[in-house]
Design a protein around this motif. Structure first.
Motif, short mmCIF file in Angstrom:
data_model
loop_
_atom_site.label_atom_id
_atom_site.label_comp_id
_atom_site.label_asym_id
_atom_site.label_seq_id
_atom_site.Cartn_x
_atom_site.Cartn_y
_atom_site.Cartn_z
N LEU A 168 0.82 -1.21 0.00
CA LEU A 168 0.00 0.00 0.00
C LEU A 168 0.86 1.27 0.00
O LEU A 168 0.65 2.17 -0.81
N ASN A 169 1.86 1.31 0.89
CA ASN A 169 2.68 2.52 1.01
C ASN A 169 3.38 2.88 -0.29
O ASN A 169 3.43 4.05 -0.68
N GLU A 170 3.91 1.85 -0.96
CA GLU A 170 4.64 2.12 -2.21
C GLU A 170 3.68 2.63 -3.30
O GLU A 170 4.02 3.53 -4.06
N VAL A 171 2.49 2.04 -3.33
CA VAL A 171 1.52 2.49 -4.35
C VAL A 171 1.11 3.94 -4.07
O VAL A 171 1.05 4.77 -4.97
N VAL A 172 0.87 4.24 -2.77
CA VAL A 172 0.45 5.60 -2.42
C VAL A 172 1.55 6.60 -2.77
O VAL A 172 1.28 7.66 -3.35
N THR A 173 2.80 6.23 -2.48
CA THR A 173 3.91 7.14 -2.79
C THR A 173 3.96 7.40 -4.29
O THR A 173 4.08 8.55 -4.74
N ALA A 174 3.86 6.32 -5.08
CA ALA A 174 3.92 6.48 -6.54
C ALA A 174 2.74 7.34 -7.03
O ALA A 174 2.93 8.26 -7.83
N LEU A 175 1.55 7.05 -6.52
CA LEU A 175 0.37 7.82 -6.96
C LEU A 175 0.53 9.30 -6.64
O LEU A 175 0.23 10.16 -7.47
N LYS A 176 1.06 9.58 -5.44
CA LYS A 176 1.21 10.99 -5.05
C LYS A 176 2.15 11.70 -6.03
O LYS A 176 1.89 12.84 -6.41
N ILE A 177 3.22 11.00 -6.44
CA ILE A 177 4.17 11.63 -7.37
C ILE A 177 3.48 11.89 -8.71
O ILE A 177 3.50 13.00 -9.25
N THR B 43 -12.93 10.89 -5.77
CA THR B 43 -12.34 10.32 -4.57
C THR B 43 -11.56 9.08 -4.97
O THR B 43 -11.99 8.32 -5.83
N LEU B 44 -10.42 8.93 -4.36
CA LEU B 44 -9.55 7.79 -4.66
C LEU B 44 -9.39 6.99 -3.37
O LEU B 44 -9.16 7.56 -2.32
N LEU B 45 -9.54 5.69 -3.49
CA LEU B 45 -9.33 4.84 -2.33
C LEU B 45 -8.35 3.76 -2.73
O LEU B 45 -8.55 3.06 -3.73
N VAL B 46 -7.28 3.64 -1.97
CA VAL B 46 -6.26 2.66 -2.33
C VAL B 46 -6.12 1.66 -1.19
O VAL B 46 -6.02 2.06 -0.02
N LYS C 234 0.63 4.33 -16.30
CA LYS C 234 1.73 4.60 -15.37
C LYS C 234 2.09 3.35 -14.58
O LYS C 234 3.25 3.08 -14.29
N LEU C 235 1.05 2.60 -14.19
CA LEU C 235 1.30 1.39 -13.40
C LEU C 235 1.90 0.27 -14.25
O LEU C 235 2.36 -0.74 -13.74
N ASN C 236 1.81 0.49 -15.57
CA ASN C 236 2.37 -0.47 -16.51
C ASN C 236 1.76 -1.86 -16.32
O ASN C 236 2.46 -2.85 -16.16
N ILE C 237 0.43 -1.91 -16.33
CA ILE C 237 -0.23 -3.18 -16.05
C ILE C 237 -1.15 -3.62 -17.19
O ILE C 237 -2.01 -4.46 -17.01
N ARG C 238 -0.93 -3.03 -18.39
CA ARG C 238 -1.78 -3.42 -19.51
C ARG C 238 -1.66 -4.91 -19.80
O ARG C 238 -2.66 -5.58 -20.07
#
Ligand SMILES: C[S@@+](CC[C@H](N)C(=O)[O-])C[C@H]1O[C@@H](n2cnc3c(N)ncnc32)[C@H](O)[C@@H]1O
Length: 520
Positions: free
Chosen positions: A324-333, A424-427, A481-485
């Motif tokens: 979760l923390n890593e995803v939140v950090t990436a999203l914030k950037i 609203t975003l919920l992660v 951005k997440l590169n998940i295609r």
């Protein structure tokens, strides 16, 4: 379910009051206290007299305030009153006011105890003006103020029904905030309607004058909004509380219709009841941006988002995006790069670790991001080359024309002052979890095969001139951005990706031409 854990974090009643201690210290409280077979000291919440003594005792014990509550008048429940006060404190802090003794507040419909003003002036030495239309309440409020020696800080005005703000603004030119707990029910319907519902957990208190008004809370608050449009900057922050959930969407919609976009809302959670608050301002966002102010929104919101599968991104954890923390950090950037405002939301949800925020975008910085990047690169390359002067100046002209076309539509939305997108975003990590409704959250776990750890981003459209389409394009941007295609296409092999579809189409067209040639 008890909502206690969603109370404002500074609300002292987040912890249940110690009834045993109150019974030892206060003889009046001892009279209403009963001890159950487990030895726990309790009171009867269905008895009006017990509620009255509880409120009086808590005001004495926790605030050193002495009040009289006249018969047949509303007995204010303190956890809710504090939730509202603490939210206003948050809003004032948010606009840079830390010392609340420097502000002047207005309380509309103060009631017989004058509960909000006496708490405000007791807690922060805030100067308060309060109004009511009921002469009996005004007399009792004045007595309570004098009893507590707060007359230097609180002034009381008996007003006529017609206007909500006029007379208070005639007395004082400006206020830092206005607060209001309006009568909830519609005249002649309120108390009757209440009896049709489930029996209340607490004894109902208050008389028809206090609880009923023509048109109910919606009409009352609509009048307040209308009047705020007249007085605008004379009050810095307009706020009101209300008691019906359905009024929330209605009132937010009304604010939008009146082009009041600098606004926010919150929930007030206490015991088994929930109330709502909205706030709005006419100050410029550069000075006071209410859309980014602290709020409390509980799991009902979260559950709603989790159920709305249309706007979510579920993907397996992997290097650099493993928790979760890593995803939140990436999203914030990424979101900051897009110049989208991030307003974190306090969820107070201990059972389901997640991060939530509200996003506010004024400019479509996320659509056609690849095209924009390519264009910038080409322009850069062209500038460097500068070979054939005429050729390059032609091309640069062409590029500049292209660019101005794409930015023109965006500028329109920026200039309109209305956000293009508010969502609203919920992660969270997608784990086994049962929500409030009792539904198992793993109902659709088609995607999380092989016991892989899955992460989930839920996106909920709130408002904005760009509509849901702008949320969809933002979702696409994040997927890129997440590169998940590749992960999506592995999951849905029947639906080839865009490039493959294009290649397939070219092949089909070519074979068609071959066939036609053969036929010829
Ligand atoms: C629900 S009670 C709230 C009392 C108190 N503020 C509290 O929270 O316990 C609503 C109050 O609004 C008052 N009221 C109704 N119409 C009003 C108006 N137009 N202007 C000011 N007060 C009004 C009623 O007399 C009543 O005291």
């Amino acid at each position: 379910m008890s909502l206690r854990k969603f109370m404002h974090k500074r609300n002292k009643y987040k912890e249940e009051p110690n009834f045993k201690q109150l019974a030892i210290l206060y003889p009046g409280f001892r009279k209403i206290a009963v001890t159950d077979i487990a030895g726990k000291v309790k009171i009867n919440f269905k008895d009006v007299e017990s509620l009255k003594i509880l409120t009086k005792t808590l005001l004495k014990h926790d605030f050193n305030l002495d009040v009289d509550i006249p018969p047949n008048h509303l007995v204010p429940a303190l956890p809710l009153r504090l939730n509202y006060i603490l939210w206003i404190e948050d809003l004032l802090n948010h606009c840079g006011i830390q010392d609340l003794s420097t502000v002047h507040g207005l309380d509309i419909g103060t009631g017989a105890i004058c509960i909000y003003p006496i708490l405000f002036s007791n807690l922060y030495k805030t100067k308060m003006t309060c109004t009511d239309i009921d002469p009996k309440s005004i007399i009792s409020a004045t007595e309570n103020i004098e009893k507590n020696n707060l007359q230097d800080l609180i002034e009381v005005i008996l007003i006529k029904k017609e206007s909500i703000l006029k007379e208070a603004l005639e007395k004082n030119e400006k206020y830092s905030f206005v607060m209001c707990n309006p009568p909830f029910f519609e005249t002649d319907k309120g108390l009757g309607k209440k009896s049709k519902q489930e029996p209340p957990r607490n004894a109902p208190t208050g008389n028809a004058n206090e609880l009923e008004v023509k048109g109910g809370e919606r009409e009352f608050i609509l009048r307040l909004i209308e009047e705020s449009l007249e007085y605008k900057h004379k009050i810095k922050i307009y706020t009101t509380m209300f008691g019906q959930k359905s009024s929330l969407a209605f009132l937010r919609n009304e604010l939008t219709k009146k082009r009041i976009f600098n606004a926010t809302w919150t929930e007030f959670c206490q015991g088994f009841t929930k109330r709502w608050g909205i706030a709005w301002t006419f100050e410029p966002k550069s000075e006071l941006d209410l859309t980014t102010a602290p709020v409390i929104r509980t799991r009902a919101e979260v559950s709603k988002m989790k159920k709305d599968k249309s706007m979510e991104i579920v993907f397996p954890a992997r290097k650099n995006l493993s928790c979760l923390n890593e995803v939140v950090t990436a999203l914030k950037i990424w979101i900051t790069e897009l110049k989208i405002k991030i307003k974190e939301i306090q969820l107070a949800d201990d059972d389901y670790p997640c991060w939530a925020c509200q996003l506010i975008g004024y400019n479509d910085t996320w659509s056609h991001a690849r095209r924009k990047r390519r264009m910038a690169m080409r322009q850069e390359a062209l500038k460097k080359r500068r070979v054939d002067k005429s050729e390059s100046s032609n091309e640069i002209d062409k590029l500049q024309n292209d660019e101005s076309e794409s930015t023109e539509s965006e500028i329109k939305s920026v200039e309109s002052n209305e956000p293009l997108l508010v969502c609203t975003l919920l992660v969270g990590e997608k784990s086994e979890h049962v929500d409030d409704s009792g539904d198992n959250d793993e109902d659709d776990s088609e995607e999380d095969t092989n016991n892989e750890k899955m992460l989930r981003i839920c996106m909920l459209f709130e408002s904005g001139t760009g509509g849901k389409l702008s949320l969809e394009t933002l979702r696409q941007y994040l997927v890129n951005k997440l590169n998940i295609r590749d992960f999506f296409h592995k999951k849905n092999p029947s639906k080839p990706n865009k490039k493959k579809r294009k290649r397939k189409k070219i092949k089909k067209d070519q074979s068609l031409v071959v066939c036609q040639n053969k036929e010829l």
